[in-house]
Design a protein around this motif. Structure first.
Motif, short mmCIF file in Angstrom:
data_model
loop_
_atom_site.label_atom_id
_atom_site.label_comp_id
_atom_site.label_asym_id
_atom_site.label_seq_id
_atom_site.Cartn_x
_atom_site.Cartn_y
_atom_site.Cartn_z
N SER A 169 14.99 -5.26 -9.72
CA SER A 169 16.22 -5.58 -9.01
C SER A 169 16.06 -5.35 -7.52
O SER A 169 16.53 -6.15 -6.70
N ARG A 170 15.35 -4.29 -7.15
CA ARG A 170 15.19 -3.98 -5.73
C ARG A 170 14.27 -4.98 -5.02
O ARG A 170 14.42 -5.20 -3.82
N THR A 171 13.35 -5.61 -5.74
CA THR A 171 12.53 -6.65 -5.10
C THR A 171 13.33 -7.92 -4.85
O THR A 171 12.96 -8.73 -4.01
N ARG A 172 14.39 -8.14 -5.61
CA ARG A 172 15.21 -9.35 -5.60
C ARG A 172 14.40 -10.59 -5.96
O ARG A 172 14.72 -11.71 -5.52
N LEU A 173 13.36 -10.41 -6.75
CA LEU A 173 12.54 -11.55 -7.16
C LEU A 173 13.37 -12.57 -7.94
O LEU A 173 13.19 -13.79 -7.77
N LEU A 174 14.26 -12.11 -8.81
CA LEU A 174 15.00 -13.05 -9.66
C LEU A 174 15.92 -13.96 -8.85
O LEU A 174 16.24 -15.06 -9.29
N ALA A 175 16.35 -13.51 -7.68
CA ALA A 175 17.16 -14.37 -6.82
C ALA A 175 16.35 -15.54 -6.28
O ALA A 175 16.93 -16.55 -5.83
N GLU A 176 15.02 -15.41 -6.32
CA GLU A 176 14.15 -16.47 -5.80
C GLU A 176 13.69 -17.44 -6.88
O GLU A 176 12.85 -18.31 -6.61
N LEU A 177 14.24 -17.33 -8.09
CA LEU A 177 13.85 -18.24 -9.16
C LEU A 177 13.96 -19.72 -8.76
O LEU A 177 13.06 -20.51 -9.08
N ALA A 200 3.45 -6.12 -9.87
CA ALA A 200 2.62 -4.91 -9.75
C ALA A 200 3.49 -3.72 -9.37
O ALA A 200 3.31 -2.60 -9.87
N ILE A 201 4.44 -3.95 -8.46
CA ILE A 201 5.36 -2.89 -8.08
C ILE A 201 6.21 -2.47 -9.28
O ILE A 201 6.39 -1.28 -9.56
N VAL A 202 6.74 -3.45 -9.99
CA VAL A 202 7.56 -3.16 -11.17
C VAL A 202 6.77 -2.35 -12.19
O VAL A 202 7.27 -1.39 -12.78
N GLY A 203 5.51 -2.70 -12.37
CA GLY A 203 4.68 -2.02 -13.35
C GLY A 203 4.34 -0.59 -13.00
O GLY A 203 3.84 0.16 -13.85
N ALA A 204 4.63 -0.18 -11.75
CA ALA A 204 4.35 1.20 -11.36
C ALA A 204 5.32 2.19 -11.99
O ALA A 204 5.03 3.38 -12.06
N ALA A 205 6.47 1.71 -12.46
CA ALA A 205 7.43 2.59 -13.12
C ALA A 205 7.01 2.86 -14.56
O ALA A 205 6.38 2.02 -15.21
N LYS A 206 7.39 4.01 -15.08
CA LYS A 206 6.90 4.44 -16.39
C LYS A 206 7.77 3.99 -17.55
O LYS A 206 7.32 3.98 -18.69
N THR A 207 9.02 3.65 -17.31
CA THR A 207 9.92 3.24 -18.39
C THR A 207 10.47 1.85 -18.12
O THR A 207 10.58 1.44 -16.95
N PRO A 208 10.86 1.12 -19.16
CA PRO A 208 11.45 -0.20 -18.94
C PRO A 208 12.68 -0.16 -18.05
O PRO A 208 12.88 -1.04 -17.21
N ALA A 209 13.53 0.86 -18.20
CA ALA A 209 14.73 0.94 -17.37
C ALA A 209 14.36 1.12 -15.90
O ALA A 209 14.96 0.49 -15.01
N ALA A 210 13.38 1.96 -15.63
CA ALA A 210 12.94 2.15 -14.24
C ALA A 210 12.27 0.89 -13.71
O ALA A 210 12.39 0.56 -12.53
N VAL A 215 0.79 -1.24 0.00
CA VAL A 215 0.00 0.00 0.00
C VAL A 215 0.82 1.28 0.00
O VAL A 215 0.25 2.36 -0.18
N ASP A 216 2.13 1.22 0.19
CA ASP A 216 2.90 2.46 0.27
C ASP A 216 2.81 3.24 -1.05
O ASP A 216 2.64 2.66 -2.13
N ALA A 217 2.94 4.54 -0.95
CA ALA A 217 2.80 5.40 -2.14
C ALA A 217 4.06 5.45 -2.98
O ALA A 217 4.03 5.91 -4.12
N THR A 218 5.19 5.00 -2.45
CA THR A 218 6.47 5.11 -3.14
C THR A 218 6.88 3.75 -3.69
O THR A 218 7.16 2.83 -2.92
N PRO A 219 6.94 3.59 -5.02
CA PRO A 219 7.29 2.27 -5.58
C PRO A 219 8.62 1.73 -5.09
O PRO A 219 8.75 0.54 -4.82
#
Length: 317
Positions: A221-229, A205-215, A176-180
């Motif tokens: 990267s900050r979620t570290r989801l890929l480390a959990e593959l 959903a968090i990733v999709g909050a950014a407006k550009t692919p780079a963002a 729910v935080d306002a800052t992605p």
């Protein structure tokens, strides 16, 4: 004393002027931080204030330090002039060649890191989580993330029930935080300690909050989801790889953009390296590069290309 500080945390009063909270917080802790923020304080006064902060209880002084850092951060935004000189010693409050504003900022940050860099108890972790929940602290809430990042696993081992309650609170911040960026950091703290399939949709959903692919790649990267593959179910893994490689293709500009995302994918997948000096998906380094440390101009783009080629050959992961 600790109850008074926790009450202050609960009421969201951290960012009130420090002197205005003296009725709520023990005078020595307040006075010490006020002295550190006083541009006219003497060396003797500053040394004494530093020792008072170092000796103060975690629950008393850590919230006050981060609130003071937030105040100074906003002052810096209003006065962006920088000296270009960083602290040269472990006593920045005594360095006369620093600008006064920088001297205060470096001092507060150093004392913050001194207080949180060692292991924290579950009660101290709760203080840090409360700071993460306080959106009035802005981007500086990230300073409360890294101490928890290294400690939550140990706290779960020795004090599981209250630590899991902290994970629930952090998951709420991620939701729910306002800052992605804060949402991504909070999710990172939770993800390694729960079944990752449950939180994968939240991560995207968090990733999709950014407006550009780079963002978006930065948030991923900050979620570290890929480390959990490795811990995702086969279905969850395929979904994650589909989304991540789709993002990599969106970033790819033929000049190496997407390099860091490619590396994260390679690490999460456990892809074999080309040689002992390489990371997954990096090309092998030729003899000249090994000797000189130099890299071919195409090195970064080749890494991206190798990652995309791997996915073309392994569409199901």
């Amino acid at each position: 004393m600790q109850k008074l500080v926790l009450a202050c945390l609960a009421t969201g009063s951290l960012l009130l002027p420090l002197a205005a909270q003296q009725a709520d917080v023990p005078a020595p802790a307040v006075a010490a931080i006020d002295v550190l923020m006083d541009r006219a304080a003497t060396a003797t006064q500053l040394n004494q204030a530093v020792e008072q902060v170092r000796a103060a209880e975690f629950a008393v002084v850590v919230p006050r330090l981060l609130a003071a850092c937030a105040q100074e951060w906003r002052r810096r935004d209003r006065s962006p002039l920088e000296s270009g000189i960083g602290p040269r010693t472990k006593t920045p409050w005594l360095e006369t060649d620093l600008l006064a504003d920088q001297r205060v900022q470096y001092t507060l940050h150093q004392l913050w890191f001194e207080k949180v860099r060692t292991g924290v108890s579950v009660d101290e972790a709760a203080v840090l989580v409360t700071l993460i929940e306080d959106d009035k602290l802005g981007e500086l809430r990230h300073n409360a993330v890294w101490p928890l990042d290294n400690q939550l696993g140990e706290l779960l081992r020795v004090d599981a029930e209250p630590t899991r309650a902290l994970l629930v609170r952090l998951e709420k911040v991620a939701t729910v935080d306002a800052t992605p960026g804060m949402r991504a950091d909070a999710l990172k703290l939770v993800l390694r300690h729960v079944p990752p399939d449950r939180l994968q949709e939240l991560a995207w959903a968090i990733v999709g909050a950014a407006k550009t692919p780079a963002a978006q790649a930065d948030l991923l990267s900050r979620t570290r989801l890929l480390a959990e593959l490795p811990r995702l179910s086969p279905v969850g893994r395929r979904f994650c790889l589909q989304k991540a490689f789709q993002l990599l293709r969106a970033i790819d500009d033929g000049k190496g953009a997407g390099y860091f995302l490619a590396l994260e994918l390679g690490r999460g997948l456990g892809v074999p390296t080309a040689d002992t000096r390489s990371e997954p998906f990096q090309p092998a380094r030729d003899a000249t590069a090994v000797l000189t440390g130099g890299l071919a101009p195409s090195f970064f783009q080749d890494t991206v290309r190798n990652a995309l080629q791997w996915h073309a050959e392994h569409p199901d992961g």
